[in-house]
Scaffold this active site. Structure first.
Site, PDB file in Angstrom:
ATOM      1  N   CYS A   1      -9.935   3.402   1.662  1.00  0.00           N
ATOM      2  CA  CYS A   1     -10.342   3.896   0.660  1.00  0.00           C
ATOM      3  C   CYS A   1      -9.506   5.364   0.626  1.00  0.00           C
ATOM      4  O   CYS A   1      -8.662   5.438   1.301  1.00  0.00           O
ATOM      5  CB  CYS A   1     -11.785   3.966   0.301  1.00  0.00           C
ATOM      6  SG  CYS A   1     -12.665   5.156   1.516  1.00  0.00           S
TER       7      CYS A   1
ATOM      8  N   CYS B   1      -7.694   3.313  -3.559  1.00  0.00           N
ATOM      9  CA  CYS B   1      -6.676   4.082  -3.169  1.00  0.00           C
ATOM     10  C   CYS B   1      -5.474   3.880  -4.177  1.00  0.00           C
ATOM     11  O   CYS B   1      -4.583   4.546  -4.082  1.00  0.00           O
ATOM     12  CB  CYS B   1      -6.596   4.267  -1.979  1.00  0.00           C
ATOM     13  SG  CYS B   1      -6.158   2.585  -1.075  1.00  0.00           S
TER      14      CYS B   1
ATOM     15  N   CYS C   1      -1.943   2.929  -1.253  1.00  0.00           N
ATOM     16  CA  CYS C   1      -2.509   2.136  -0.516  1.00  0.00           C
ATOM     17  C   CYS C   1      -1.164   1.071   0.145  1.00  0.00           C
ATOM     18  O   CYS C   1      -0.235   0.745  -0.782  1.00  0.00           O
ATOM     19  CB  CYS C   1      -3.354   0.948  -0.921  1.00  0.00           C
ATOM     20  SG  CYS C   1      -5.172   1.458  -1.078  1.00  0.00           S
TER      21      CYS C   1
END
Length: 222
Positions: A96, A170, A174
């Site tokens: 996250c 995210c 990510c």
């Protein structure tokens, strides 16, 4: 974020006591990874991990211990990526933004239900300074202690070693590696929430973790 830390990477300031702590950690890791990694590689990962964590540490006293834990995770991941430690055990990475709430709760449930039948890791694109205390509280209500965890960044070797990457908000930050299983869990960020507000998010995370374990063929021990 690189698989092998640059030997010229700038290190965070280390006190004499912390340096002694890192030296002790290096001795432990050298024994643990004997035949897999040499002392130079271990020292690189320790100091790179220290630098990553020191930038946001709120309790420097525990930095050597947390650094050793993070470096151990990274070295195990690198060993798997390099084909030196293939156990067949499923490995899942929960990501996250701050690695302080959602991903830590997911990791807590994953480890609780999977036991030693699967490996769980977590990380953040912008790691916070500490675990959300309300997340710690509501997980404790379920008998799961995540107080000893700490926010940390993801690294290339950890992502590459994971069999499944679960992302939670995210976005473009990510990491994406071709051929990996990715799954986005759309969950609200519970930062600043009360326990009453966070409990439904906690329960939804557990439901998704149990579904994930079933999909991976890992029986829940609960």
């Amino acid at each position: 974020m690189t698989t092998m830390p640059d030997e010229h990477e700038r290190h965070a300031t280390i006190t004499i006591d912390q340096e002694a702590g890192l030296a002790t950690s290096a001795e432990r890791l050298t024994r643990e990874f004997e035949g897999t990694f040499g002392r130079e590689t271990i020292d690189r990962f320790l100091h790179a991990s220290y630098t990553d964590l020191a930038a946001r540490a709120t309790v420097p006293t525990y930095l050597p211990l947390l650094t050793e834990k993070f470096a151990r995770q990274r070295l195990r991941a690198l060993a798997k990526v390099d084909g030196m430690h293939l156990t067949g055990t499923p490995t899942v990475l929960f990501l996250c933004v701050h690695n302080a709430g959602r991903s830590q709760m997911a990791l807590g449930f994953f480890q609780h239900h999977a036991g030693d039948r699967a490996i769980g890791w977590s990380g953040g694109s912008e790691p916070g300074e500490q675990i959300n205390p309300v997340a710690v509280q509501v997980m404790a209500e379920r008998g799961i202690d995540i107080a000893g965890e700490f926010p940390k960044p993801w690294t290339d070797e950890i992502v590459r070693a994971a069999d499944a990457v679960i992302t939670m908000g995210c976005g473009d930050a990510c990491p994406i590696f071709p051929g990996k299983r990715y799954e986005e869990w759309t969950l609200p960020d519970p930062a600043g929430w009360t326990p009453d507000g966070m409990r439904p998010v906690r329960d939804e995370i557990e439901r998704r973790v149990l579904n994930l374990l079933a999909e991976l063929g890992v029986p829940s021990r609960a």
